[in-house]
Design an enzyme around this catalytic site. Structure first.
Site, PDB file in Angstrom:
ATOM      1  N   ASP A  27      -0.281   3.390  -2.635  1.00 39.69           N
ATOM      2  CA  ASP A  27      -0.830   2.263  -3.371  1.00 39.69           C
ATOM      3  C   ASP A  27      -0.751   1.065  -2.399  1.00 39.69           C
ATOM      4  O   ASP A  27       0.025   1.105  -1.440  1.00 39.69           O
ATOM      5  CB  ASP A  27       0.034   2.032  -4.621  1.00 39.69           C
ATOM      6  CG  ASP A  27      -0.228   0.689  -5.268  1.00 39.69           C
ATOM      7  OD1 ASP A  27      -1.395   0.360  -5.481  1.00 39.69           O
ATOM      8  OD2 ASP A  27       0.754  -0.023  -5.548  1.00 39.69           O
ATOM      9  N   ASP A  29      -1.092  -3.022  -3.087  1.00 37.81           N
ATOM     10  CA  ASP A  29      -0.308  -4.206  -3.450  1.00 37.81           C
ATOM     11  C   ASP A  29       1.033  -3.798  -4.068  1.00 37.81           C
ATOM     12  O   ASP A  29       1.092  -2.958  -4.964  1.00 37.81           O
ATOM     13  CB  ASP A  29      -1.089  -5.095  -4.422  1.00 37.81           C
ATOM     14  CG  ASP A  29      -0.586  -6.528  -4.387  1.00 37.81           C
ATOM     15  OD1 ASP A  29      -0.853  -7.202  -3.376  1.00 37.81           O
ATOM     16  OD2 ASP A  29       0.097  -6.946  -5.338  1.00 37.81           O
TER      17      ASP A  29
END
Ligand code: PLP
Ligand code: CA
Length: 305
Positions: A27, A29
């Site tokens: 992922d 952020d």
């Protein structure tokens, strides 16, 4: 996997885990960066994983940038060897869905931002252009509706308006009109302790107005993994998903049969992970990660030799 037991891993155990995995899905952020700041050590970790022969992918629910723009962000933040083909965003995958799965014969009405528009155009999916959309003096009584619209796509939109909501729910009166959402994210952290509403909150407004449920393209939907797997030969059992949000990243990994790891540099906490682990609801248990690390920087101990 580790049985969704939220096991905290140290360097030696990370090394064993990496020996068993060929693909690492990050992922973005909250895991490799926070806004415009790289998580300390993350660029080195990505480079070292690649040097060790791992395949690395980036899976983000952020639809605000087109893929090529992400390449620039990676390099700006010190990630020197990330290729466009390795970046899967909810905007890119939404365009792929409309082109390859829905095979849309008509236009998309987009509530969203430049990133979504650019990916749709790049994929050759016709969109209702914004100029057509913002007629001066138009009201909910007389604003033009495009008869060719066959899908509504909702993403993050800082220019969300009542008029856009009104148009979208008119289009969705037609049961043949698809209703898609880039991602279900409720909110995102900003700097200084502020948050911004996520696209999930805009989708929720339209779900209420239309009495319909959107099909989610981004995490936790399996489609993003299918999108990667259609381009790269990916064995889920040899893949690790690393994320910071339990309800999207970790549930996504569980949904796709991947080993899952929570990092504590983002949204979710260890306490929340343990509460999901100890829940009696199978749905909730799927939000508990197999593994937990403080930060992806913990990989450095496993990778130095
Ligand atoms: N969507 C928007 C608009 C965001 O600002 C963010 C995070 O900053 C996200 C989605 C979540 O991105 P990711 O899936 O990389 O955590
Ligand atoms: Ca995240």
């Amino acid at each position: 996997g580790g049985g969704r037991g939220c096991v905290t891993l140290g360097g030696a155990q990370i090394r064993d885990l990496l020996d068993a995995k060929h693909n690492v899905l990050f992922d973005c952020d909250g895991v490799i960066w926070n806004g415009e700041t790289a998580v300390s050590g993350a660029p080195e970790v990505v480079s070292l994983l690649k040097q060790r022969g791992k395949r690395v992918f980036f899976v983000t629910n952020n639809c605000t940038r087109p893929r090529e723009n992400y390449v620039q962000k990676f390099s700006r933040l010190g990630f020197t060897d990330v290729a466009e083909e390795e970046i899967f965003s909810s905007a890119y995958c939404s365009a792929a869905y409309l082109r390859d799965v829905a095979r849309l014969q008509g236009k998309v009405y987009v509530i969203g931002c430049g990133g979504v528009m650019k990916e749709l155009r790049d994929a050759g999916v016709p969109v209702v252009e914004e100029e057509e959309d913002a007629e001066p003096g138009a009201s909910i009584y007389n604003c033009p509706l495009d008869p060719d619209v066959k899908a509504v796509l909702v993403g993050y939109d800082e220019n969300f308006t009542f008029m856009k909501l009104a148009k979208a729910c008119c289009y969705l009166r037609n049961s043949e009109c698809l209703f898609l959402a880039t991602d279900p994210d409720p909110w995102h952290p900003l700097r200084g302790g502020r948050i911004t509403p996520g696209s999930g909150s805009l989708t929720a407004a339209l779900e209420t107005a239309s009495s319909r449920k959107a099909t989610v393209i981004g995490k936790p939907s399996r489609f993003m993994f299918e999108c990667i797997a259609s381009q790269f030969d990916l064995d889920p059992t040899r893949s690790l998903m690393i994320g910071d949000r339990l309800e999207t990243d970790i549930l996504f990994g569980s949904n796709c049969g991947l080993a899952t790891m929570l990092t504590l540099t983002g949204v979710s906490t260890l306490e929340e992970a343990l509460a999901y682990r100890d829940s009696q609801e199978p749905q909730q248990k799927d939000c508990a990660p197999d593994y937990v690390v403080e930060s992806v920087a913990d990989f450095l101990q496993a990778l130095d030799d």
